[in-house]
Structures are given as structure tokens and as C-alpha cells.
Write a protein that holds these residues in place. Sequence first.
Motif, PDB file in Angstrom:
ATOM      1  N   ILE A  30       0.810  -1.216   0.000  1.00 30.59           N
ATOM      2  CA  ILE A  30       0.000   0.000   0.000  1.00 30.59           C
ATOM      3  C   ILE A  30       0.845   1.268   0.000  1.00 30.59           C
ATOM      4  O   ILE A  30       0.384   2.330  -0.398  1.00 30.59           O
ATOM      5  CB  ILE A  30      -0.946   0.026   1.222  1.00 30.59           C
ATOM      6  CG1 ILE A  30      -0.145  -0.139   2.520  1.00 30.59           C
ATOM      7  CG2 ILE A  30      -2.032  -1.021   1.100  1.00 30.59           C
ATOM      8  CD1 ILE A  30      -0.963   0.009   3.778  1.00 30.59           C
ATOM      9  N   ALA A  31       2.095   1.154   0.451  1.00 31.18           N
ATOM     10  CA  ALA A  31       2.948   2.340   0.514  1.00 31.18           C
ATOM     11  C   ALA A  31       4.399   1.927   0.455  1.00 31.18           C
ATOM     12  O   ALA A  31       4.764   0.809   0.840  1.00 31.18           O
ATOM     13  CB  ALA A  31       2.683   3.136   1.789  1.00 31.18           C
ATOM     14  N   GLU A  32       5.231   2.836  -0.011  1.00 35.13           N
ATOM     15  CA  GLU A  32       6.667   2.627  -0.048  1.00 35.13           C
ATOM     16  C   GLU A  32       7.294   3.632   0.907  1.00 35.13           C
ATOM     17  O   GLU A  32       7.087   4.838   0.766  1.00 35.13           O
ATOM     18  CB  GLU A  32       7.191   2.827  -1.467  1.00 35.13           C
ATOM     19  CG  GLU A  32       8.623   2.349  -1.666  1.00 35.13           C
ATOM     20  CD  GLU A  32       9.059   2.455  -3.116  1.00 35.13           C
ATOM     21  OE1 GLU A  32       9.673   1.501  -3.623  1.00 35.13           O
ATOM     22  OE2 GLU A  32       8.790   3.501  -3.743  1.00 35.13           O
ATOM     23  N   VAL A  33       8.037   3.136   1.897  1.00 36.97           N
ATOM     24  CA  VAL A  33       8.639   4.005   2.891  1.00 36.97           C
ATOM     25  C   VAL A  33      10.136   3.763   2.958  1.00 36.97           C
ATOM     26  O   VAL A  33      10.622   2.673   2.663  1.00 36.97           O
ATOM     27  CB  VAL A  33       8.011   3.807   4.293  1.00 36.97           C
ATOM     28  CG1 VAL A  33       6.524   4.067   4.261  1.00 36.97           C
ATOM     29  CG2 VAL A  33       8.282   2.385   4.806  1.00 36.97           C
ATOM     30  N   GLU A  34      10.862   4.789   3.350  1.00 40.40           N
ATOM     31  CA  GLU A  34      12.310   4.688   3.501  1.00 40.40           C
ATOM     32  C   GLU A  34      12.656   4.779   4.974  1.00 40.40           C
ATOM     33  O   GLU A  34      12.306   5.743   5.648  1.00 40.40           O
ATOM     34  CB  GLU A  34      13.011   5.801   2.738  1.00 40.40           C
ATOM     35  CG  GLU A  34      14.534   5.730   2.881  1.00 40.40           C
ATOM     36  CD  GLU A  34      15.232   6.899   2.209  1.00 40.40           C
ATOM     37  OE1 GLU A  34      16.448   6.819   2.007  1.00 40.40           O
ATOM     38  OE2 GLU A  34      14.551   7.895   1.888  1.00 40.40           O
ATOM     39  N   THR A  35      13.342   3.750   5.470  1.00 42.06           N
ATOM     40  CA  THR A  35      13.797   3.753   6.853  1.00 42.06           C
ATOM     41  C   THR A  35      15.278   4.089   6.870  1.00 42.06           C
ATOM     42  O   THR A  35      15.877   4.381   5.832  1.00 42.06           O
ATOM     43  CB  THR A  35      13.585   2.380   7.503  1.00 42.06           C
ATOM     44  OG1 THR A  35      14.522   1.438   6.921  1.00 42.06           O
ATOM     45  CG2 THR A  35      12.179   1.872   7.263  1.00 42.06           C
ATOM     46  N   ALA A  36      15.864   4.043   8.048  1.00 43.90           N
ATOM     47  CA  ALA A  36      17.296   4.279   8.145  1.00 43.90           C
ATOM     48  C   ALA A  36      18.093   3.143   7.530  1.00 43.90           C
ATOM     49  O   ALA A  36      19.297   3.242   7.369  1.00 43.90           O
ATOM     50  CB  ALA A  36      17.690   4.440   9.621  1.00 43.90           C
ATOM     51  N   LYS A  37      17.409   2.062   7.176  1.00 41.90           N
ATOM     52  CA  LYS A  37      18.089   0.893   6.626  1.00 41.90           C
ATOM     53  C   LYS A  37      17.884   0.733   5.134  1.00 41.90           C
ATOM     54  O   LYS A  37      18.807   0.463   4.394  1.00 41.90           O
ATOM     55  CB  LYS A  37      17.593  -0.382   7.344  1.00 41.90           C
ATOM     56  CG  LYS A  37      17.926  -0.434   8.824  1.00 41.90           C
ATOM     57  CD  LYS A  37      19.409  -0.568   9.046  1.00 41.90           C
ATOM     58  CE  LYS A  37      19.751  -0.744  10.516  1.00 41.90           C
ATOM     59  NZ  LYS A  37      21.198  -0.865  10.736  1.00 41.90           N
ATOM     60  N   SER A  38      16.648   0.846   4.668  1.00 44.87           N
ATOM     61  CA  SER A  38      16.372   0.592   3.264  1.00 44.87           C
ATOM     62  C   SER A  38      14.992   1.096   2.903  1.00 44.87           C
ATOM     63  O   SER A  38      14.274   1.640   3.735  1.00 44.87           O
ATOM     64  CB  SER A  38      16.463  -0.917   2.980  1.00 44.87           C
ATOM     65  OG  SER A  38      15.489  -1.622   3.742  1.00 44.87           O
ATOM     66  N   VAL A  39      14.623   0.904   1.639  1.00 47.95           N
ATOM     67  CA  VAL A  39      13.283   1.230   1.166  1.00 47.95           C
ATOM     68  C   VAL A  39      12.427  -0.027   1.293  1.00 47.95           C
ATOM     69  O   VAL A  39      12.821  -1.104   0.856  1.00 47.95           O
ATOM     70  CB  VAL A  39      13.314   1.707  -0.300  1.00 47.95           C
ATOM     71  CG1 VAL A  39      11.904   1.929  -0.822  1.00 47.95           C
ATOM     72  CG2 VAL A  39      14.118   2.987  -0.413  1.00 47.95           C
ATOM     73  N   VAL A  40      11.252   0.106   1.903  1.00 55.34           N
ATOM     74  CA  VAL A  40      10.401  -1.046   2.203  1.00 55.34           C
ATOM     75  C   VAL A  40       8.994  -0.802   1.674  1.00 55.34           C
ATOM     76  O   VAL A  40       8.466   0.305   1.790  1.00 55.34           O
ATOM     77  CB  VAL A  40      10.335  -1.293   3.736  1.00 55.34           C
ATOM     78  CG1 VAL A  40       9.411  -2.455   4.049  1.00 55.34           C
ATOM     79  CG2 VAL A  40      11.722  -1.549   4.282  1.00 55.34           C
ATOM     80  N   GLU A  41       8.406  -1.840   1.089  1.00 60.41           N
ATOM     81  CA  GLU A  41       7.000  -1.786   0.719  1.00 60.41           C
ATOM     82  C   GLU A  41       6.181  -2.331   1.888  1.00 60.41           C
ATOM     83  O   GLU A  41       6.430  -3.429   2.372  1.00 60.41           O
ATOM     84  CB  GLU A  41       6.733  -2.618  -0.537  1.00 60.41           C
ATOM     85  CG  GLU A  41       7.247  -1.975  -1.809  1.00 60.41           C
ATOM     86  CD  GLU A  41       6.824  -2.736  -3.053  1.00 60.41           C
ATOM     87  OE1 GLU A  41       6.366  -3.898  -2.909  1.00 60.41           O
ATOM     88  OE2 GLU A  41       6.947  -2.197  -4.164  1.00 60.41           O
ATOM     89  N   VAL A  42       5.219  -1.549   2.342  1.00 58.97           N
ATOM     90  CA  VAL A  42       4.409  -1.932   3.494  1.00 58.97           C
ATOM     91  C   VAL A  42       3.134  -2.613   2.996  1.00 58.97           C
ATOM     92  O   VAL A  42       2.387  -2.024   2.219  1.00 58.97           O
ATOM     93  CB  VAL A  42       4.036  -0.712   4.352  1.00 58.97           C
ATOM     94  CG1 VAL A  42       3.220  -1.131   5.563  1.00 58.97           C
ATOM     95  CG2 VAL A  42       5.300   0.030   4.795  1.00 58.97           C
ATOM     96  N   PRO A  43       2.855  -3.862   3.444  1.00 59.96           N
ATOM     97  CA  PRO A  43       1.643  -4.561   3.017  1.00 59.96           C
ATOM     98  C   PRO A  43       0.463  -4.247   3.930  1.00 59.96           C
ATOM     99  O   PRO A  43       0.641  -3.915   5.107  1.00 59.96           O
ATOM    100  CB  PRO A  43       2.038  -6.032   3.123  1.00 59.96           C
ATOM    101  CG  PRO A  43       2.996  -6.065   4.271  1.00 59.96           C
ATOM    102  CD  PRO A  43       3.768  -4.752   4.199  1.00 59.96           C
ATOM    103  N   SER A  44      -0.726  -4.374   3.403  1.00 64.29           N
ATOM    104  CA  SER A  44      -1.929  -4.121   4.189  1.00 64.29           C
ATOM    105  C   SER A  44      -2.362  -5.390   4.917  1.00 64.29           C
ATOM    106  O   SER A  44      -2.406  -6.463   4.320  1.00 64.29           O
ATOM    107  CB  SER A  44      -3.070  -3.659   3.275  1.00 64.29           C
ATOM    108  OG  SER A  44      -4.285  -3.602   4.000  1.00 64.29           O
ATOM    109  N   PRO A  45      -2.705  -5.283   6.201  1.00 64.04           N
ATOM    110  CA  PRO A  45      -3.208  -6.453   6.921  1.00 64.04           C
ATOM    111  C   PRO A  45      -4.719  -6.615   6.749  1.00 64.04           C
ATOM    112  O   PRO A  45      -5.298  -7.567   7.248  1.00 64.04           O
ATOM    113  CB  PRO A  45      -2.853  -6.129   8.380  1.00 64.04           C
ATOM    114  CG  PRO A  45      -2.952  -4.644   8.446  1.00 64.04           C
ATOM    115  CD  PRO A  45      -2.509  -4.121   7.097  1.00 64.04           C
TER     116      PRO A  45
END
Length: 500
Positions: free
Chosen positions: A38-53
Motif C-alpha cells: 500500500i505504501a513505499e517508505v524509507e527507513t534508516a536501513k532501506s526502502v520497504v513496501e508496506v503490506p496491508s493487513p
Amino acid sequence: MTETKVFLLPDLGEGLTEAELLNWLVAVGDEVRVDQPIAEVETAKSVVEVPSPYAGTVAELHGEPGQTMDVGKPLISVTPSVESVVTNDPVLEPVETGPVKAEAKEATAAAETYRTEERTGSGNVLIGYGTPGGTATVRRTRPRRAASLVEHADSKPFDSRPIGTTGEAANKLTTEADDALLRRTRVPGKLGAVISPLVRRMAKEHGVDLGHVQGSGESGLIMRRDVEAAITKAPSVEPVETTALETRRVETRHATDARTGLGITTRTPVRGVRKAVAANMSRSRTEIPEATVWVDVDATALVEMRAGLKKSDPDGAPGLLAFIARFVTAGLKKFPGLNTRFISAEDTSGGDSQEILSFDGVNLGFAAQTARGLVVPSIRNADSLSARELDTEIRRLTAVVRDGKATPAELGSGTFTVNNYGVFGVDGSAAIINYPEVAILGVGRIIDKPWVADGELAVRKVTELTLTFDHRVCDGGTAAGFLRYVADAIENPGSALVDL
């Protein structure tokens, strides 16, 4: 009536507390399914795609691209579809016979399976978070209704008042929810400074330091009017947005630095990878009593050996870094004290308990420069790989980190790091240890230098190796022994590889 579900931004790994929202992969009104990104976010580690529960219709998006989101705060609100709402009504079996009846049975079974999956979740876990797995059903009792209203009071995805609640009773419930929310958003170390997400965002967008704002609310509560007053007094600030993956700079007009008297041209927020690197390097320098040893190495034989391999196999010859990595892993087997971790913690008696952890294997990290900053991916079980296999992993991980797609496991599991700063055209550097590791090997550029070989002066390919190590885990003898082993292997690669 179907109740809107609010999905809070989960912990994306290793206790990270925030992430930058890069872009939405869905829009309000879209239908989403369980585990759909549902969204692509950048953390201090990497870029992550967040899935919907959840499955259903997107009701609200709680953030804009470029905004820093706090873990535990609302990310998206989803209204479950009618088909995904769990009911206790019996499933009616169609009366049709023949093929039609069989198809109806299959459809009914599929629908029931879908409803079951919606109840239990897919089981796919996003680091530190996931939809529930197994067959257990997640139950929520009615008495927790008030708590859930407070938990999501700041997101306002739906009218949080119970049906039928109006007038003073409704206002009282809303006020209580807001008060409870504010109590949860106290700023650590700021007694009485309570800041709502709206106020924090306003302050961030206008460059207001909340640590210097005096709250006018009860118990020093910082209100919106306080931030607005601070903005009015502050110099004119004009934000300039760039792409989500680039550093956002804030142009400052007519601002002067008090210490130097010079005009301030830009303010660059420290966040993401740069913020993580800064914290890690500061902790390394603060906690680790480091020492450094170095040696010049004649790498002529290694360069010539690789040139011969490249001539016979242009596309498959390992790079020089892969050979050095192979020598490093072999050296760590002979000097395992450099492949450890130092742990210091308070024991049950109140004293300081210290341990040195040794590992069964080597996860070899290597520093890689990317557009997002310096990152250190690690090759898991590198000691079991050949030079060719190491070269393959180095190329793969370099591509992954430059695309911003490395996982926290790939970025945070190293036990020893190699830093090839020679690619920047420098000869040496006393590198900072990649905390919580205990040593880092630096490799300088390979250049032609005068060198005495077999009693005669000659021009040779020379590089400098620098080892920085934690003096708590070993003494200079161990560090020098390891460094000399790697140097000898580089000078005599043929015999070294035969013995590996």
C-alpha cells in the motif's frame, strides 16, 4: 455497520522509530486485499513496501509523500468490504443440482476460505509486525471499544463517538480521548511539553525548534498558537521540495548564523541513512577504545593473476575485492578474536557484566557508497564461499543497496567489515569501526611505487592495508598477525588460494 480499520505504521526492523513516506501505492477509494503493498517508505536501513493487513476499501491516507511518519501512528484507514466481514450467519447451500450446484459449492467454499483468511491474516510478517498466522481468530471484546477510540483519536478516520452519543456527552468523550492522546505524545525530557502530531508537523515544516518553545497550555502544553507565534517571530523560511529519495533542503532567507555572523544558505535535515550512520559512528567513537595498525603491501602478483583470469574469462573473473575478501575470511579463522562482539551490561547484582561473543562463521560486510549515503551490506557465511561466489554476492548486494532495496538482515548482520576506500583515490584512512563489530579493514588504492624486490629497486603495484580494532577484545599481536596474514596472501595469492 462496517467499522473502518486503522492500520498503524509497524516497527520496520531493529527498533526503528520512524520512516519517510516515499509514495502511496493506493488511493482513497481503491480496493485492497490482504498483503497488497500500500505504501513505499524509507527507513534508516532501506526502502520497504508496506503490506496491508486488511482487505476492503481505502478510506483515508494518513500522510503525504516526503513526510516522516512515526512508528505506531496511523498510516492508512480501510473499510472492510461486505464479503470480508465475519458473521455468525449460517452458510446457505444452493438448491441447484448438477454442474450448477457443483459450481455453487465451489464458490461457497472459496468465499468461506476467503473469510477465514481475512479473520486469521496471511501470516506474512513485515519485520516486527505481521498479519496473524495460524488458525486462531483475533477477538476484540466490546469493553476495549473506548481504548480503540483513544488509540486512533489523532487520525480521525471516522466519527469516534458511539452511535447515539450527542451534545455534552459526545464532547466529553472526545475531550477525554484527546487528553489521553496528548498524554501519550509527551516529548521525552520536556516536562509538560505535550505536542500533538499536527503541531509537530507544523513545527517541522516551518523549521521551529520545539525545544525552545514555551507552551501556553495546561502544564506547559505546546499549542498550535504557540508554534504559529514562533513562526511569526522567526525569519522567513521557504521550503524547497526535491524528490523523496533526495535530501530535502530548506532555503533560508535573511537568516544569519549567530556564531560566525555569516548568512545561512541551506538547512539540511539529518535523517534516513545519514541519521543512522551518524548515530552508529558516534556510538562507535564513544564506546570503543580503538587502535590502528597498517602495512604497505606489494599487490603486483595479485593484479597480474587477476589480469590473466580476465584474459581467459572476461566476464567471469572475480574482482580484486573478492580475492581480498577471501583472504580476510581465511584470516579471521586463524585470528577469531577479530570476528567477535563485545557486550557490556548491568548484571543482577548491579555490577557491570562483560562478555565477548564469538561466532560460528563470518558475515562479511563491505562499505558501499550510494546516492542515499554510505551503507554496509553483509555477505552471510562468507567464510564458506569461494572468491568467485564472493564476487557474485558483492555485485548483487551493491546493486541492491544502490536501488535502496536491501533488507534489514542484509544491512545489519555483519561481523567484520572491509572498506575499499581506494576507489576514491586515497591511500589510507583510520576507519571508524562499524558498531557493534570490533574491527574494520581498510584497503587503499593500488598505485605504482618504487619497491625493493629480490634486492633490486623496481616499480611495483602497492596498496596500503589499515586495520582498526577494538583493544578490549584483543591485543596488538592478534591485530598484527591478522593484518600480516592478509598482506602475505595478497603478495603470494597463488600459494594462499591453494591452501584455502
